[in-house]
Design an enzyme around this catalytic site. Structure first.
Site, PDB file in Angstrom:
ATOM      1  N   ARG A   1      28.373  90.711  96.502  1.00 43.63           N
ATOM      2  CA  ARG A   1      29.477  91.122  97.380  1.00 43.63           C
ATOM      3  C   ARG A   1      30.474  89.994  97.269  1.00 43.63           C
ATOM      4  NH1 ARG A   1      33.587  92.228  99.607  1.00 43.63           N
ATOM      5  NH2 ARG A   1      33.821  93.087 101.717  1.00 43.63           N
TER       6      ARG A   1
ATOM      7  N   HIS B   1      34.874  86.484  99.921  1.00 47.73           N
ATOM      8  CA  HIS B   1      35.838  87.128 100.804  1.00 47.73           C
ATOM      9  C   HIS B   1      35.786  86.494 102.186  1.00 47.73           C
ATOM     10  CE1 HIS B   1      32.034  89.091 101.814  1.00 47.73           C
ATOM     11  NE2 HIS B   1      32.581  89.495 102.957  1.00 47.73           N
TER      12      HIS B   1
ATOM     13  N   HIS C   1      36.994  87.625 106.623  1.00 50.59           N
ATOM     14  CA  HIS C   1      37.445  88.670 107.544  1.00 50.59           C
ATOM     15  C   HIS C   1      38.222  88.054 108.710  1.00 50.59           C
ATOM     16  CE1 HIS C   1      34.130  91.050 105.761  1.00 50.59           C
ATOM     17  NE2 HIS C   1      33.346  90.036 106.047  1.00 50.59           N
TER      18      HIS C   1
ATOM     19  N   GLU D   1      31.269  88.032 111.348  1.00 45.96           N
ATOM     20  CA  GLU D   1      30.265  88.884 110.705  1.00 45.96           C
ATOM     21  C   GLU D   1      28.869  88.421 111.100  1.00 45.96           C
ATOM     22  OE1 GLU D   1      30.596  89.739 106.410  1.00 45.96           O
ATOM     23  OE2 GLU D   1      28.578  88.890 106.216  1.00 45.96           O
TER      24      GLU D   1
ATOM     25  N   GLU E   1      35.613  97.843 106.425  1.00 46.08           N
ATOM     26  CA  GLU E   1      35.082  97.102 105.286  1.00 46.08           C
ATOM     27  C   GLU E   1      36.050  97.110 104.116  1.00 46.08           C
ATOM     28  OE1 GLU E   1      32.314  94.919 102.972  1.00 46.08           O
ATOM     29  OE2 GLU E   1      32.617  95.193 105.123  1.00 46.08           O
TER      30      GLU E   1
END
Length: 404
Positions: A113, A116, A118, A122, A186
């Site tokens: 994944r 990244h 956000h 999380e 997402e």
């Protein structure tokens, strides 16, 4: 009966029986309760109705209009990528879920994944398999760990990180992500490949001190989930930087000693034992057949649930004479709005296991039974008309799980 136990199909408060008195009962539950209701003559989705017998034929204690408090990940859109997939439950799928959102994700071994971050924090629970997670904070302090079944991780908002599936019996991993905003998507995370693809090459060259041709092979769009190189030993990925992060981003939830009762167990993980997790508190609950998560409510926020195994029923009391029952099974999401009273009962023949999550640094609940035990008993008797001896015998200590 091979779908629900007799205990789950016959409600003590109403005698709800699957298809009693109906020639169509073989197709699924019928909306009958004693002499109330009638069988279904028109089109029906019997397999779907069989998953929700207490919606088709609710107990007589259900009353009034309540929002939908259930969503199944089986109904969520599945985003398929090379070596993995993702599906989500947000306010778009479950409108009442305003405080938290969830993502169920699968990565095969070595699949990544991509790097990244956000806007939202999380929180994650590893359902099966193993993964390597990495992150850095704003001071250049680093973190890397290998996480397995029952482990948690938490990345605060804005902290960049990555997840990579590892070799093992399950060929990678599957996990649940929970975000502290119900409107999360997402598909709107900040991805390193997406940013680089939308930055002029001369700016990249200036930033990294490299010639522009060094960026000729950059992907033209986001990778999101993609096969990566097999990771080496964990120690090789624990880079120095400015040292380790002061609060570890992972936690071994299953290593906690649970609260044990004759009906099951509960493990509570919040910021008091997982200090990094400042916006999400959680509990892992296991109920034996017939056992029940006692009547209670939470004074510090909404509850977002994920069912890991088994079958159960939850009834939620919303004041104003409103109450509604919902049936849950593995892969379902449940939701309880702030301060609403509720219980969860194992209606199957195997253990019921589920997670409770809260957008709060601390876990808190209030037990109805304990409240009654610690309130002047004459006052309780005046309200309930219970025998005084029964009230006097109520335990003053909380028992979050009660046996069947």
């Amino acid at each position: 009966m091979n779908v629900f136990s007799r205990r789950g199909l016959i409600a003590a408060a109403g005698g709800v029986a699957w298809g009693a008195g109906s020639a169509r009962s073989a197709e699924g539950p019928s909306p009958l309760r004693g002499n109330k209701g009638a069988d279904i003559l028109g089109p029906r989705n019997a397999p779907r109705e069989a998953e929700d017998p207490f919606t088709v034929a609710p107990p007589k204690t259900d009353h009034g209009t309540m929002p939908n408090l259930k969503w199944s990940f089986a109904d969520s859109h599945m985003r398929l990528e090379e070596g993995g997939w993702a599906r989500q439950t947000t306010t778009r799928e479950l409108p009442i879920s305003t405080t938290m959102a969830g993502v169920n994700m699968r990565l095969k071994a070595n699949v990544v994944r991509e790097m990244h971050w956000h806007k939202e924090a999380e929180w994650a629970y590893m359902i099966k398999g193993r993964a390597r997670i990495t992150a850095i904070d704003g001071d250049g302090r680093t973190f890397a760990d290998d996480v397995g079944e029952g482990d948690l991780w938490y990345f605060p908002s804005g902290i960049p990180h990555s997840i990579q599936g590892l070799d093992g019996p399950e060929d990678g991993c599957e996990f649940l992500l929970v975000f502290d905003d119900g409107g999360f998507s997402e598909d709107s995370t900040f991805l390193i490949t997406d940013w680089l693809a939308h930055t002029p090459r001369d700016v990249l060259a200036k930033n990294f001190g490299l010639p522009e041709r060094a960026f000729d092979a950059l992907p033209e769009k986001e990778l999101y989930i993609f096969p990566g190189p097999k990771p080496g030993a964990l120690a090789e990925d624990q880079l120095g930087g400015a040292g380790p992060v002061p609060k570890r981003f992972s936690h071994r939830m299953l290593a906690q000693e649970p609260i044990r009762t004759t009906g099951g167990t509960i493990r509570i993980t919040d910021s008091t034992i997982f200090p990094a997790s400042t916006t999400i508190a959680a509990a892992l609950v296991e109920l034996e057949p017939g056992a029940m998560r006692e009547l209670h409510w939470h004074p510090n926020g909404d509850e977002w649930q994920y069912y890991l195994s088994g079958r159960g029923r939850m009834t939620v009391f919303g004041s104003e004479s409103k109450a509604r029952s919902f049936d849950y099974q593995a892969g379902d999401v449940g939701y309880v709005p702030f301060a609403m009273g509720h219980y969860i009962e194992n209606t199957g023949d195997t253990p019921l296991t589920f997670l409770e999550m809260f957008r709060s640094p601390r876990y808190a609940d209030i037990s109805l039974r304990q409240w009654m035990a610690l309130t002047p008993h004459a006052l309780v008797q005046a309200h309930t008309k219970l025998d005084r001896a029964a009230i006097d015998a109520l335990p003053q200590t909380k028992s979050p799980v009660v046996p069947g």
